[in-house]
Design an enzyme around this catalytic site. Structure first.
Site, short mmCIF file in Angstrom:
data_model
loop_
_atom_site.label_atom_id
_atom_site.label_comp_id
_atom_site.label_asym_id
_atom_site.label_seq_id
_atom_site.Cartn_x
_atom_site.Cartn_y
_atom_site.Cartn_z
CE1 TYR A 1 -4.31 -1.23 0.70
CE2 TYR A 1 -3.11 -3.05 1.77
CZ TYR A 1 -4.44 -2.72 1.14
OH TYR A 1 -5.22 -3.51 1.09
CE1 TYR B 1 -2.59 -6.80 3.71
CE2 TYR B 1 -3.14 -6.15 1.21
CZ TYR B 1 -3.46 -6.24 2.59
OH TYR B 1 -4.57 -5.91 3.27
NE ARG C 1 -7.08 -10.34 4.38
CZ ARG C 1 -7.72 -9.42 4.11
NH1 ARG C 1 -7.76 -8.20 4.17
NH2 ARG C 1 -9.16 -9.90 3.52
CG HIS D 1 -7.79 -7.38 -0.34
ND1 HIS D 1 -6.91 -8.04 0.29
CD2 HIS D 1 -8.35 -6.30 0.58
CE1 HIS D 1 -6.29 -7.48 1.07
NE2 HIS D 1 -7.10 -6.21 1.18
CG HIS E 1 -9.49 -2.31 1.27
ND1 HIS E 1 -10.02 -2.83 2.38
CD2 HIS E 1 -8.26 -2.65 1.04
CE1 HIS E 1 -8.83 -3.51 2.75
NE2 HIS E 1 -7.96 -3.52 2.06
FE LIG Z 1 -6.18 -4.79 2.36
#
Ligand SMILES: [Fe+3]
Lengths: 184, 256
Positions: free
Chosen positions: B123, B162, B172, B175, B177
């Site tokens: 991110y 990640y 995870r 995906h 959000h």
């Molecule tokens: Fe996330």
């Protein structure tokens, strides 16, 4: 109800560069003489502040209108920058992340026709957001307040402070846990 | 979040899987995840212990909601691959679908926001310490308004999986959000969209927090060849249904 809803998922830890926008808590037009401040802390069940919660508020305009207005995230069409509300329209919508100490604040106008501001709480660790209400005054005839015992009812009523400021802490769990709502 | 920091108490994937199975067995079928979900460890101190107070009030302010319009977005906000000087790395994708209420009516002119990791699973957030490369040409945030049909559409890149620190070897699945508004504040939704066939699905307590298999499937997009653009992008379709009552449902005397 024929369509099955899409499930909720947590907002996670990394919404901070996406959802908050400049002056997201400045719901009242700048310098408006009737502006009030609504603020507080968000605490978890261990009594620690929640530094990664996102608070959203929704309310009628002072004249009681519930249609809202576009322009909460007004953008410059050339640069794409968020340039903030236009200072004229009252959008009724606020969005602020909590600070490192769990604190949040919005400046808005008193809601027309009701004595509360609707609040939604999002956070890492919260798989489905929560709704509550910040009542600016205790309303004897209010059906929600009337259905609660004194101790729980008190969690929904803001505490007036100096300079048209109202304190509203949100406790996600445990002692003094805030009343959260489920709309049917 | 680097591998040199100690994990909170080093629960293994197997221990988490046991917790997931336990939660699964004790849960009544539900559309939304329980807020008290032990396998997702940060839910521990962050879920209310008192039951929610049911409120059925046709006068509730929450049955109306915020409005958004053309001034809230710009035309480029829906294309996450054009927000910087250069092209982001990764597999270019189109993500599109319709936003409906529970009566199947399109949600028109409402704000859809999304955010995601880059193709490497990182991110553009200061606190993301995953040692995967940042992409100077990708921020990973977009927004658009739904059209008259309730349709939204984004161009982006497929995010990477990640690691996170829920337990040892926690990953995870890829995906995106999503944040959505309906016609009422009660219909507000923040959720995550997944990609079909991800091998990490069985290991992820966030996805597994949705305890019903059918409900979980509703978080998974489908590959849609008709949505793919020749020589350009692969298409994923994901329709979204917003829960919760609204003023119009009350007006029509809907049973909810
Ligand atoms: Fe996330």
């Amino acid at each position: 109800m024929s369509y099955a809803p899409t499930p909720s998922q947590t907002v996670g830890p990394f919404y901070g560069y996406a959802l908050p926008f400049p002056r997201g808590g400045e719901v009242a037009p700048a310098g408006h003489p009737d502006a009030i401040t609504l603020h507080g802390y968000v605490y978890d069940g261990a009594g620690n502040p929640v530094p990664d919660a996102l608070i959203e508020t929704w309310q009628p305009a002072p004249d009681g209108s519930r249609t809202g207005a576009p322009g909460s995230l007004r953008h410059d069409p050339v640069t794409g920058e968020v340039i903030g509300r236009d200072g004229v329209a009252f959008t009724g919508f606020g969005r602020v992340p909590t600070d490192a100490d769990g604190h949040w604040a919005i400046r808005t106008l008193p809601p027309g026709g009701v004595s509360y501001i609707a609040v939604a709480v999002f956070a890492r660790g919260l798989l489905h957001h929560l709704y509550t209400r910040a009542y600016l005054t205790d309303e004897p005839g209010d059906p929600l307040l009337g259905s609660l015992d004194a101790r729980r009812r008190a969690t929904l009523i803001t505490r007036p402070e100096a300079h048209r400021t109202y304190r509203f802490d949100i406790r996600l769990q445990g002692e003094g846990e805030t009343v959260f709502l489920e709309f049917e | 979040m680097t591998l040199t920091e100690p994990l909170p108490d080093g629960l293994s994937q197997r221990e988490i899987d046991t917790e997931v199975a336990k939660a699964q067995a004790s849960a009544a079928p539900a559309d939304h995840p329980p807020r008290d979900y032990p396998p997702y460890r940060s839910s521990h101190f962050r879920h209310p212990k008192q039951p929610l107070i049911p409120l059925r009030d046709p006068e509730a302010v929450e049955l109306s909601g915020p409005a958004f319009g053309v001034t809230d977005i710009t035309a480029l906000d829906r294309d996450l691959t054009r927000q910087h000087q250069g092209e982001p790395l990764g597999e270019r994708i189109t993500v599109s679908g319709r936003v409906l209420d529970r009566e199947g009516r399109p949600v028109r002119g409402q704000l859809v926001e999304l955010w995601q990791a880059n193709a490497s699973g990182r991110y553009a957030h200061q606190l993301d310490q995953h040692p995967a490369p940042l992409d100077p040409n990708f921020t990973g945030f977009g927004r658009c308004l739904t059209d008259d049909d309730g349709t939204y559409s984004f161009t982006t890149v497929k995010p990477g999986a990640y690691p996170w620190r829920n337990h040892v070897n926690a990953w995870r699945p890829a995906h995106i959000h999503f944040s959505l508004f309906g016609t009422a504040f009660t219909q507000r939704l923040v959720t995550q969209m997944y990609f079909p066939g991800d091998p990490l699905f069985p290991y992820d307590p966030v996805l597994r927090s949705v305890t019903g298999e059918a409900a979980r499937q509703r978080l998974v997009s489908t590959y849609d060849h008709d949505l793919s653009t020749p020589e350009w992008s692969l298409g994923y379709r994901w329709d979204i249904v917003l829960d919760g009552p609204s003023a119009t449902l009350f007006e029509e005397g809907g049973n909810h």
